[in-house]
Every structure is written in structure tokens, then in C-alpha cells.
Write a protein that holds these residues in place. Structure first.
Motif, PDB file in Angstrom:
ATOM      1  N   TYR A 314      42.270  37.473  37.616  1.00 30.54           N
ATOM      2  CA  TYR A 314      41.853  38.278  36.455  1.00 30.54           C
ATOM      3  C   TYR A 314      40.768  37.522  35.718  1.00 30.54           C
ATOM      4  CZ  TYR A 314      42.222  39.538  31.438  1.00 30.54           C
ATOM      5  OH  TYR A 314      41.963  39.860  30.126  1.00 30.54           O
ATOM      6  N   ARG A 315      39.690  38.217  35.390  1.00 33.43           N
ATOM      7  CA  ARG A 315      38.635  37.649  34.562  1.00 33.43           C
ATOM      8  C   ARG A 315      38.661  38.339  33.212  1.00 33.43           C
ATOM      9  NH1 ARG A 315      34.871  38.469  39.505  1.00 33.43           N
ATOM     10  NH2 ARG A 315      34.986  36.454  40.549  1.00 33.43           N
ATOM     11  N   ILE A 316      38.615  37.567  32.162  1.00 34.42           N
ATOM     12  CA  ILE A 316      38.632  38.135  30.811  1.00 34.42           C
ATOM     13  C   ILE A 316      37.383  38.995  30.625  1.00 34.42           C
ATOM     14  CG2 ILE A 316      38.504  37.574  28.361  1.00 34.42           C
ATOM     15  CD1 ILE A 316      40.139  35.065  28.964  1.00 34.42           C
ATOM     16  N   PRO A 317      37.552  40.270  30.266  1.00 34.16           N
ATOM     17  CA  PRO A 317      36.392  41.175  30.169  1.00 34.16           C
ATOM     18  C   PRO A 317      35.551  40.918  28.923  1.00 34.16           C
ATOM     19  CG  PRO A 317      38.393  42.310  29.517  1.00 34.16           C
ATOM     20  CD  PRO A 317      38.835  40.962  30.023  1.00 34.16           C
ATOM     21  N   ASP A 318      34.288  41.326  29.005  1.00 40.29           N
ATOM     22  CA  ASP A 318      33.371  41.214  27.873  1.00 40.29           C
ATOM     23  C   ASP A 318      33.607  42.314  26.835  1.00 40.29           C
ATOM     24  OD1 ASP A 318      31.961  39.145  29.209  1.00 40.29           O
ATOM     25  OD2 ASP A 318      30.703  40.606  30.242  1.00 40.29           O
ATOM     26  N   ALA A 319      34.181  43.410  27.278  1.00 40.22           N
ATOM     27  CA  ALA A 319      34.281  44.588  26.403  1.00 40.22           C
ATOM     28  C   ALA A 319      35.480  45.427  26.816  1.00 40.22           C
ATOM     29  CB  ALA A 319      32.999  45.428  26.496  1.00 40.22           C
ATOM     30  N   GLY A 320      35.923  46.263  25.889  1.00 40.14           N
ATOM     31  CA  GLY A 320      36.939  47.252  26.193  1.00 40.14           C
ATOM     32  C   GLY A 320      38.360  46.739  26.089  1.00 40.14           C
ATOM     33  N   PHE A 321      39.287  47.554  26.597  1.00 34.60           N
ATOM     34  CA  PHE A 321      40.710  47.222  26.558  1.00 34.60           C
ATOM     35  C   PHE A 321      41.341  47.388  27.941  1.00 34.60           C
ATOM     36  CE2 PHE A 321      39.979  51.530  24.880  1.00 34.60           C
ATOM     37  CZ  PHE A 321      40.659  52.306  25.814  1.00 34.60           C
ATOM     38  N   LEU A 322      40.493  47.265  28.984  1.00 27.09           N
ATOM     39  CA  LEU A 322      40.940  47.475  30.351  1.00 27.09           C
ATOM     40  C   LEU A 322      40.770  46.190  31.154  1.00 27.09           C
ATOM     41  CD1 LEU A 322      39.210  50.925  30.838  1.00 27.09           C
ATOM     42  CD2 LEU A 322      41.620  50.511  30.237  1.00 27.09           C
ATOM     43  N   ALA A 323      41.813  45.818  31.888  1.00 26.68           N
ATOM     44  CA  ALA A 323      41.800  44.598  32.693  1.00 26.68           C
ATOM     45  C   ALA A 323      41.810  44.967  34.167  1.00 26.68           C
ATOM     46  CB  ALA A 323      43.015  43.739  32.365  1.00 26.68           C
ATOM     47  N   TRP A 324      40.918  44.366  34.932  1.00 26.07           N
ATOM     48  CA  TRP A 324      40.826  44.589  36.374  1.00 26.07           C
ATOM     49  C   TRP A 324      41.482  43.394  37.062  1.00 26.07           C
ATOM     50  CZ3 TRP A 324      40.556  48.430  39.398  1.00 26.07           C
ATOM     51  CH2 TRP A 324      40.001  48.393  40.677  1.00 26.07           C
ATOM     52  N   ILE A 325      42.588  43.638  37.738  1.00 21.18           N
ATOM     53  CA  ILE A 325      43.424  42.549  38.238  1.00 21.18           C
ATOM     54  C   ILE A 325      43.583  42.682  39.750  1.00 21.18           C
ATOM     55  CG2 ILE A 325      45.638  41.375  38.020  1.00 21.18           C
ATOM     56  CD1 ILE A 325      45.961  42.798  35.288  1.00 21.18           C
ATOM     57  N   ASP A 326      43.270  41.621  40.460  1.00 21.07           N
ATOM     58  CA  ASP A 326      43.402  41.567  41.916  1.00 21.07           C
ATOM     59  C   ASP A 326      44.778  40.990  42.262  1.00 21.07           C
ATOM     60  OD1 ASP A 326      43.213  41.225  44.643  1.00 21.07           O
ATOM     61  OD2 ASP A 326      41.393  39.995  44.580  1.00 21.07           O
ATOM     62  N   LEU A 327      45.623  41.818  42.864  1.00 21.19           N
ATOM     63  CA  LEU A 327      46.967  41.395  43.257  1.00 21.19           C
ATOM     64  C   LEU A 327      47.104  41.281  44.780  1.00 21.19           C
ATOM     65  CD1 LEU A 327      49.126  43.587  40.825  1.00 21.19           C
ATOM     66  CD2 LEU A 327      48.374  41.219  40.524  1.00 21.19           C
ATOM     67  N   SER A 328      45.980  41.191  45.469  1.00 21.53           N
ATOM     68  CA  SER A 328      46.007  41.167  46.934  1.00 21.53           C
ATOM     69  C   SER A 328      46.869  40.036  47.478  1.00 21.53           C
ATOM     70  CB  SER A 328      44.578  41.029  47.478  1.00 21.53           C
ATOM     71  OG  SER A 328      43.759  42.086  47.039  1.00 21.53           O
ATOM     72  N   ALA A 329      46.864  38.899  46.795  1.00 21.07           N
ATOM     73  CA  ALA A 329      47.593  37.734  47.293  1.00 21.07           C
ATOM     74  C   ALA A 329      49.101  37.946  47.307  1.00 21.07           C
ATOM     75  CB  ALA A 329      47.245  36.509  46.453  1.00 21.07           C
TER      76      ALA A 329
END
Length: 386
Positions: A314-329
Motif C-alpha cells: 500500500y502506498r499512501i495516496p496524495d489525495a482522496g479517501f481511497l486506498a489501492w492495496i495489493d494483496l497478491s502475496a
């Protein structure tokens, strides 16, 4: 000067709401999927809507509710940009605005570039307007995401006619730099293409990042671009149906003026009243308090994932209230949101809906209380440990 963060409403009060976030799943599911937030409305919005109800002011939207001037003032204060109210037109929401603008600038069958992973309705709106989706995925730099300008250039050289830009980007929260946007404008100008910039998340840009309206970047951007804006994401007004289509050039202003009258009649009256109040100076302090709350939550989420879901990226976003999370592992398949909802009772947005790049990913809405966020991640963590 420090800003006191806005406090989210308590969960029992939120469950009295009847919107999609609170009626899609049973009460034992924590809903962190759709882009609604859990905060009280800005006081100016509450007053405007309450006054309208008291007066029975529930008719059609008036010819000039003050929306265009209100947005111009907001853009000047928050972004240092002064769009011309005479070159704006309203409609019911940003996606409808995108479809109508595309209808005005495309021929049937023209290709439109999107930059996945990206907001799922883009994939439906382009065909609705008679276009064909062409993909130019974001580049993962290892530290963040950026537009693949070379890929966009090649697609336009190959005959694509428009670029549908998302800035700030949904779902990554990336705020594209002025330099990147200027180069995009130059590429589009070189190929005679149009750039549509969806800027719905712009008011939610954190202070250390700088949001640059596409139309303000350069003379080329003003000539090739149109923008779509709304108060709906920042001020939680999606159900009231109001957005603006914004042009800088006379050519694109003529595209807006040529749209059928029905496009503007679709603007919600309550949406216009609420948006005028949202864009007013008196709502700036509320927005700053919301940004402070979201800043705390985006950082808290990083800590919680490290503690409970150590395989998450997960990378802390610059804007908004949405988190893009990679759970592939974690090995939970192409669409881990399904297992998380079924077994952890937390509803997240399905990553594959954002494009092939969303395989193994989820989108999480952290526009909630820290307590709800802690409980949600703890539930997912328990699923990891099991």
C-alpha cells in the motif's frame, strides 16, 4: 496552523442512512467499498438544504443557481485558477458529463485512451458515447504511479482521438505533476486529440501535494482540454446529482453550448443548492478539517496493514479517501475482496473491476472513523492468521 480533524459520525447513526453504502450488505459487514464518506455535512450545506425543504423549494433547477460562479471562486481560492463561468455547463454527474462531452468531440468508433487501473465506469461510459476503449496503463515507478506518456503518444499516433484522464487518479490517489500534464497536453496537441480531465477528487488533495487543474497548465492544455468537476466526492453529495463541464477554449465552449437543453435540465436542484454552499468560502474550514481527518486515516492505514496484514502493499495516496492495496502475496486469488467480505465481513471494492492491473488488489475507503478502520483491518488480519 494545525487543524482539528473532522470527526466521523458514530456507527449506529450511520446505519440509519439508506444510501448504497449502508443498504447493500447486512449490518454485520463493515462497508468500505463505495465512495461515500461517514462525516457530517458541512454546516452551510445543511442550512441550504434545510431552508429548501422548509420552503418546499423542490422544483426544477433554476437557469442560474450560482453554481458556475461559486465553482470559479472555489477554484481561485483552492487551486489558484480562474475558470470562466461563461464556459461552463452543468449536468447531473461527472460520468454523464464525460459521456456528453465525448459525444460532442468524437465520431462513432473513435478510440479513447484510459489509464488503468482506473475508475470502472470509464469502461462503460466510452462505449455509451460511441467510442472504443484503448488502454495505456499507469507506470509503476517503484515509489508511485505515473502516466505512460510514451504509451499515450503511441496510441494517439495510432489513431486514438481522445484521452480520458483521472486527476487525482482513482484508485491510486496519484496527483499528476504540472510537468506531466504539460507534456500530455503537448502530445495531445501534436496529434489533434482531446483530453477530458476528471477532477472530481481535486478538492481532497493533501496540502503537501499540489493539484494542478489540467486546463491551467499551458495554452496547449487550454486548447485541447475540457474538465469535469463536482463537489460530490469531497462533500459527500453524490445522491444530489450535480456536476460541471468546464471549457477554456472557445471551440470547446461551443461544444458545451451545442448540447441538448436536457443535459443541463438533469442537474439536481438540491445538488446545485448544496454545491453552491460547498464551494462557498464558509465551507473551506470544514474541508480543511476533513483533509486533516483523511490525512490521519491514510497514515493509520499504513500502520494497521503493517501490523495485521504484513503481505499487503500500500502506498499512501496524495489525495482522496481511497486506498489501492495489493494483496497478491496472500494467495487469495484474482479478486480477494470476495473472500474478505465472505469470511472477514468487510466489504471492499473489487480490484479487477479497475482493469487487468487490479488482479489481486482491493480498493478500501478510509473516509470513516479511525475505530471503524482499525476494526476492519483487524478482521482482515484475523483472516490472514487463520
Amino acid at each position: 496552523m494545525s487543524v482539528t480533524p473532522l470527526q466521523a459520525l458514530p456507527l449506529d447513526q450511520l446505519r440509519e442512512r439508506t444510501s448504497a453504502k449502508w443498504r447493500t450488505y447486512p449490518d454485520d459487514v463493515l462497508p468500505l467499498f463505495v465512495a461515500e464518506t461517514d462525516f457530517p455535512l458541512a454546516p452551510a450545506i445543511t442550512r441550504a438544504l434545510a431552508d429548501a425543504v422548509r420552503l418546499g423549494d423542490t422544483g426544477y433547477t433554476g437557469p442560474d443557481p450560482g453554481l458556475r460562479a461559486a465553482y470559479a471562486g472555489f477554484a481561485r481560492r483552492r487551486f489558484g485558477w480562474s475558470p470562466d463561468p461563461a464556459r461552463m455547463r452543468s449536468t447531473c454527474d461527472v460520468m454523464m458529463g464525460i459521456v456528453e462531452v465525448l459525444r460532442g468531440v468524437l465520431d462513432p468508433g473513435d478510440r479513447v485512451i484510459v489509464t488503468p487501473p482506473v475508475y470502472p465506469p470509464f469502461y462503460d461510459g466510452i462505449p455509451e458515447a460511441g467510442g472504443v476503449v484503448e488502454r495505456a496503463p499507469l507506470r509503476d515507478t517503484g515509489e508511485g504511479w505515473e502516466l505512460d506518456l510514451g504509451g499515450i503518444d503511441a496510441a494517439l499516433a495510432g489513431g486514438a482521438r481522445a484521452v480520458l484522464l483521472c486527476n487525482p487518479h482513482n484508485p491510486t490517489g496519484t496527483v499528476h505533476s504540472r510537468e506531466t500534464l504539460a507534456e500530455l497536453a503537448a502530445i495531445a496537441a501534436r496529434h489533434g486529440a482531446v483530453v477530458l480531465s476528471d477532477e472530481i477528487h481535486a478538492p481532497l488533495t493533501q496540502p503537501e501535494a499540489t493539484f494542478t487543474p489540467f486546463l491551467s497548465v499551458s495554452e496547449e492544455a487550454a486548447r485541447v482540454g475540457l474538465a469535469l468537476v463536482s463537489a460530490s466526492k469531497a462533500f459527500n453529495l453524490a445522491g444530489l446529482k450535480c456536476a460541471l463541464m468546464v471549457a477554456s477554449s472557445e471551440e470547446h465552449a461551443a461544444v458545451l453550448r451545442a448540447m441538448p437543453a436536457e443535459v443541463e435540465w438533469r442537474t439536481g436542484h438540491f445538488g446545485a443548492l448544496a454545491s453552491v454552499a460547498a464551494f462557498a468560502p464558509e465551507s473551506d474550514a470544514w474541508l480543511d478539517a476533513l483533509l486533516a481527518a483523511l490525512d490521519e486515516n491514510r497514515r493509520l492505514l499504513a500502520e494497521l496493514l503493517a501490523e495485521h496484514v504484513p503481505g499487503a502493499r500500500y502506498r499512501i495516496p496524495d489525495a482522496g479517501f481511497l486506498a489501492w492495496i495489493d494483496l497478491s502475496a496472500l494467495g487469495w486469488g484474482e479478486n480477494p475482496a470476495r473472500r474478505i467480505r465472505r469470511e472477514a465481513r468487510v466489504a471492499l471494492h473489487h480490484g479487477p473491476m479497475f482493469g487487468d492491473e487490479g488482479t489481486g488488489h482491493v480498493r478500501l475507503n478510509f473516509g470513516c472513523s479511525p475505530e471503524v478502520l482499525r476494526e476492519a483491518v483487524a478482521r482482515i488480519g484475523a483472516l490472514v492468521r487463520s
